[in-house]
Design a protein around this motif. Structure first.
Motif, PDB file in Angstrom:
ATOM      1  N   ARG A   1       4.827   3.693  -4.842  1.00 17.87           N
ATOM      2  CA  ARG A   1       6.121   4.172  -5.337  1.00 17.87           C
ATOM      3  C   ARG A   1       5.947   5.534  -5.984  1.00 17.87           C
ATOM      4  NH1 ARG A   1       9.547  -0.745  -7.903  1.00 17.87           N
ATOM      5  NH2 ARG A   1       9.132  -2.219  -6.246  1.00 17.87           N
TER       6      ARG A   1
ATOM      7  N   ASN B   1      13.320   7.389   2.579  1.00 17.30           N
ATOM      8  CA  ASN B   1      12.955   6.024   2.172  1.00 17.30           C
ATOM      9  C   ASN B   1      12.815   5.124   3.393  1.00 17.30           C
ATOM     10  OD1 ASN B   1      13.200   7.014  -0.354  1.00 17.30           O
ATOM     11  ND2 ASN B   1      14.882   5.705  -0.986  1.00 17.30           N
TER      12      ASN B   1
ATOM     13  N   GLU C   1      11.919   5.263  -3.776  1.00 21.67           N
ATOM     14  CA  GLU C   1      11.277   6.446  -3.211  1.00 21.67           C
ATOM     15  C   GLU C   1       9.775   6.231  -3.153  1.00 21.67           C
ATOM     16  OE1 GLU C   1      12.483  10.324  -4.449  1.00 21.67           O
ATOM     17  OE2 GLU C   1      14.416   9.556  -5.146  1.00 21.67           O
TER      18      GLU C   1
END
Length: 148
Positions: free
Chosen positions: A136, A73, A115
């Motif tokens: 995303r 991330n 994420e």
């Protein structure tokens, strides 16, 4: 009547001594930028429903000098370039009077709150502004589970 000391003169002397020590330690004169100094790249990160968009100012950098990496991330942006300037005296054979070389690098890492679909990440650079679009990852929404 005794003469009064100027309290600011001591402070000015201290600042001058500190400047001289800094110049001696870095080989730089006051007001000059430090060569090989890594700079901080300012970033705007905007969140939308299905993506994040990061905008980074990288003035003077070409897109070939910039790298973008997304792992876990984290968004990592790095830029590195060398700049060379020469001045010559006209009318004579090439005789270098002054040559200045500068190495500049910038780096920035951002933690992203969700994420990211790393396969869908895109980056565009225009007029020294890098725009990175980070979609995303479609995470399955929660569902209720029946208890048997």
């Amino acid at each position: 009547m005794p003469t009064r000391r100027d309290p600011f003169s001591e402070v000015e002397q201290l600042i001058e001594r500190m400047n001289r020590q800094l110049e001696a330690a870095t080989g730089s004169r006051s007001g000059e930028e430090f060569a090989d100094e890594e700079e901080y790249a300012p970033v705007d990160l905007v969140e939308y429903d299905d993506e994040f968009v990061a905008t980074v100012d990288l003035p003077g950098f070409d897109r070939s000098e910039v790298s973008v990496e997304v792992t876990d991330n984290t968004l990592r942006i790095a830029g590195e370039r060398e700049e060379e300037t020469e001045e010559r005296e006209e009318g004579e054979e090439e005789r270098v009077l002054r040559r200045e070389r500068r190495h500049e690098s910038v780096q920035r890492s951002l933690s992203l709150p969700d994420e990211i679909d790393t396969d869908g990440v895109t980056a565009e650079m225009k007029n020294g502004v890098l725009t990175v679009t980070l979609p995303r990852l479609d995470v399955e929404s929660s569902r209720e589970i029946e208890i048997e």
